[in-house]
Design a protein around this motif. Sequence first.
Motif: not given
Length: 94
Positions: A58, A60, A63-66
């Motif tokens: 990850c 963050p 892209d903190s969502s995936g």
Amino acid sequence: CRGDDTLFALLVIGTRLVTIVQPSNPSSQLHTSDLHLIMTFVGRQPGLLTNELWFPVCLPRFDSSGFLYAYTSCLDPVHTGLSIVLISGNNSTE
């Protein structure tokens, strides 16, 4: 990690970055803190000199969502410990 799925490519020796290949668009580049996460994780893996590693990561600031996926392999285990890190959005090693 197929070439057309690779987002970033890094050459590293331990926790030192030798070079990085990434998009020229600044909004698509790795943030310093995400790069630090990768370098610390990869540089501290004792099995990297003798094994290939494939792991989710990850980032963050990217892209903190995936998750992205990192493939690592040591290119010169005997002399320099030079390793390649390929980062992809694809979770397949094919």
